[in-house]
Design a protein around this motif. Sequence first.
Motif, PDB file in Angstrom:
ATOM      1  N   PHE A   3     -47.093  19.295  -1.061  1.00 41.12           N
ATOM      2  CA  PHE A   3     -46.801  18.175  -1.954  1.00 41.12           C
ATOM      3  C   PHE A   3     -45.293  18.033  -2.026  1.00 41.12           C
ATOM      4  N   VAL A   4     -44.822  16.856  -1.767  1.00 38.20           N
ATOM      5  CA  VAL A   4     -43.380  16.603  -1.793  1.00 38.20           C
ATOM      6  C   VAL A   4     -43.054  15.787  -3.026  1.00 38.20           C
ATOM      7  N   HIS A   5     -42.157  16.299  -3.819  1.00 39.27           N
ATOM      8  CA  HIS A   5     -41.733  15.570  -5.004  1.00 39.27           C
ATOM      9  C   HIS A   5     -40.215  15.594  -5.048  1.00 39.27           C
ATOM     10  N   SER A   6     -39.653  14.433  -5.126  1.00 39.41           N
ATOM     11  CA  SER A   6     -38.195  14.395  -5.145  1.00 39.41           C
ATOM     12  C   SER A   6     -37.659  13.420  -6.194  1.00 39.41           C
ATOM     13  N   GLY A   7     -38.474  13.076  -7.170  1.00 38.52           N
ATOM     14  CA  GLY A   7     -38.013  12.110  -8.157  1.00 38.52           C
ATOM     15  C   GLY A   7     -38.571  12.413  -9.532  1.00 38.52           C
ATOM     16  N   LYS A   8     -38.426  11.473 -10.403  1.00 37.01           N
ATOM     17  CA  LYS A   8     -38.902  11.605 -11.773  1.00 37.01           C
ATOM     18  C   LYS A   8     -40.425  11.633 -11.819  1.00 37.01           C
TER      19      LYS A   8
END
Length: 66
Positions: A3-8
Amino acid sequence: MTFVHSGKVWTADELFAMTPNERYAVVQESIVTDIDKVPADLLEQARSDIRSHIADVESAAPPTAP
């Protein structure tokens, strides 16, 4: 699974408080369309999954005619 998360991280309350256009913009901003910006491990996992799927389909017996 990666899972890629790079923001709010938006809460449901925050999203419900937005207009439909604002919610649309939030979703659009989270979509990566440049393959060079996809993390290498995620890209390799996708390629591996695709290769596995192709192998499964190719090795399946063809359907018989009725």
